[in-house]
Motif scaffolding. Structure first.
Motif, PDB file in Angstrom:
ATOM      1  N   TYR A  42       6.882  -0.356  -8.339  1.00  0.00           N
ATOM      2  CA  TYR A  42       5.787  -1.121  -8.612  1.00  0.00           C
ATOM      3  C   TYR A  42       4.815  -0.165  -8.595  1.00  0.00           C
ATOM      4  O   TYR A  42       4.674   0.786  -7.430  1.00  0.00           O
ATOM      5  N   GLY A  43       3.749   0.179  -9.518  1.00  0.00           N
ATOM      6  CA  GLY A  43       2.637   0.914  -9.435  1.00  0.00           C
ATOM      7  C   GLY A  43       1.636   0.699 -10.419  1.00  0.00           C
ATOM      8  O   GLY A  43       2.005  -0.106 -11.611  1.00  0.00           O
ATOM      9  N   ARG A  44       0.606   1.347 -10.557  1.00  0.00           N
ATOM     10  CA  ARG A  44      -0.355   1.480 -11.425  1.00  0.00           C
ATOM     11  C   ARG A  44      -0.409   2.734 -12.287  1.00  0.00           C
ATOM     12  O   ARG A  44       0.180   3.886 -11.884  1.00  0.00           O
ATOM     13  N   ASP A  45      -0.597   2.640 -13.799  1.00  0.00           N
ATOM     14  CA  ASP A  45      -0.504   3.840 -14.633  1.00  0.00           C
ATOM     15  C   ASP A  45      -1.285   5.038 -13.901  1.00  0.00           C
ATOM     16  O   ASP A  45      -2.342   4.751 -13.261  1.00  0.00           O
ATOM     17  N   GLY A  46      -0.677   6.140 -13.904  1.00  0.00           N
ATOM     18  CA  GLY A  46      -1.332   7.342 -13.362  1.00  0.00           C
ATOM     19  C   GLY A  46      -1.388   7.559 -11.909  1.00  0.00           C
ATOM     20  O   GLY A  46      -2.046   8.638 -11.276  1.00  0.00           O
ATOM     21  N   GLN A  47      -0.848   6.492 -11.210  1.00  0.00           N
ATOM     22  CA  GLN A  47      -0.813   6.666  -9.660  1.00  0.00           C
ATOM     23  C   GLN A  47       0.529   6.915  -8.993  1.00  0.00           C
ATOM     24  O   GLN A  47       1.484   6.218  -9.645  1.00  0.00           O
ATOM     25  N   PRO A  48       0.578   7.314  -7.777  1.00  0.00           N
ATOM     26  CA  PRO A  48       1.953   7.067  -7.404  1.00  0.00           C
ATOM     27  C   PRO A  48       2.463   5.701  -6.999  1.00  0.00           C
ATOM     28  O   PRO A  48       1.682   4.816  -6.921  1.00  0.00           O
ATOM     29  N   PRO A  49       3.597   5.648  -7.093  1.00  0.00           N
ATOM     30  CA  PRO A  49       4.493   4.278  -6.873  1.00  0.00           C
ATOM     31  C   PRO A  49       3.789   3.797  -5.465  1.00  0.00           C
ATOM     32  O   PRO A  49       3.798   4.650  -4.301  1.00  0.00           O
ATOM     33  N   LEU A  50       3.671   2.326  -5.355  1.00  0.00           N
ATOM     34  CA  LEU A  50       3.314   1.620  -4.010  1.00  0.00           C
ATOM     35  C   LEU A  50       4.570   1.384  -3.407  1.00  0.00           C
ATOM     36  O   LEU A  50       4.533   0.887  -2.075  1.00  0.00           O
ATOM     37  N   ILE A  51       5.686   1.419  -3.815  1.00  0.00           N
ATOM     38  CA  ILE A  51       6.888   1.232  -3.283  1.00  0.00           C
ATOM     39  C   ILE A  51       7.742   2.283  -3.044  1.00  0.00           C
ATOM     40  O   ILE A  51       8.369   2.947  -3.843  1.00  0.00           O
ATOM     41  N   TRP A  52       8.549   2.385  -1.859  1.00  0.00           N
ATOM     42  CA  TRP A  52       9.345   3.738  -1.599  1.00  0.00           C
ATOM     43  C   TRP A  52      10.472   3.377  -2.103  1.00  0.00           C
ATOM     44  O   TRP A  52      11.287   2.205  -1.999  1.00  0.00           O
ATOM     45  N   LEU A  53      11.164   4.486  -2.900  1.00  0.00           N
ATOM     46  CA  LEU A  53      12.420   4.494  -3.409  1.00  0.00           C
ATOM     47  C   LEU A  53      13.206   5.810  -3.215  1.00  0.00           C
ATOM     48  O   LEU A  53      12.308   6.556  -3.269  1.00  0.00           O
ATOM     49  N   SER A  54      14.445   5.716  -2.289  1.00  0.00           N
ATOM     50  CA  SER A  54      14.903   7.088  -1.926  1.00  0.00           C
ATOM     51  C   SER A  54      15.308   7.913  -3.270  1.00  0.00           C
ATOM     52  O   SER A  54      15.719   7.232  -4.401  1.00  0.00           O
ATOM     53  N   GLU A  55      15.062   9.307  -3.009  1.00  0.00           N
ATOM     54  CA  GLU A  55      15.599  10.113  -4.114  1.00  0.00           C
ATOM     55  C   GLU A  55      17.176  10.164  -4.191  1.00  0.00           C
ATOM     56  O   GLU A  55      17.668  10.273  -5.057  1.00  0.00           O
TER      57      GLU A  55
END
Length: 113
Positions: A42-55
């Motif tokens: 989840y996130g806004r265009d041009g911004q870092p994601p707001l939810i962590w997801l592992s690499e």
């Protein structure tokens, strides 16, 4: 003249072995896996994601994706010693998108296991 925001949209896509839904509303994007109805991004265009997801997240059927927002049901934590999957069985099963409603204020999704 003001710029109009794009209309809300829902599309399906494949991420590894997992079918997903991508929901766009205004400048926001939400990515949900059919497996476990898990929020993956989840996130806004041009911004870092707001939810962590592992690499190291793996998008494989029958395995939990590392990170995001999973549904842990009917329990949270390890249960392997009893022969049950960790964090419950609901996160590894396919969920159905039963309904959706979009308007200028947001998007409501209804899932069913």
């Amino acid at each position: 003249m003001p710029t109009l925001a794009p209309a809300p949209s829902i599309e399906t896509l494949q991420l590894g072995e997992l079918a997903c839904w991508r929901v766009r509303h205004g400048d926001g994007e939400l990515l949900i896996s059919q497996q476990g109805a898990q929020i993956l991004r989840y996130g806004r265009d041009g911004q870092p994601p707001l939810i962590w997801l592992s690499e190291q997240a793996a998008y494989r059927r029958g395995q939990g994706v590392r990170g995001g927002v999973p549904i842990c049901w009917p329990w949270f934590g390890p249960a392997a010693q009893q022969g049950f999957p960790a964090h419950g069985f609901a996160r590894n099963l396919p969920w159905d998108l039963k309904a959706h409603n979009e308007d200028d204020n947001g998007v409501v999704l209804t899932f069913e296991l």
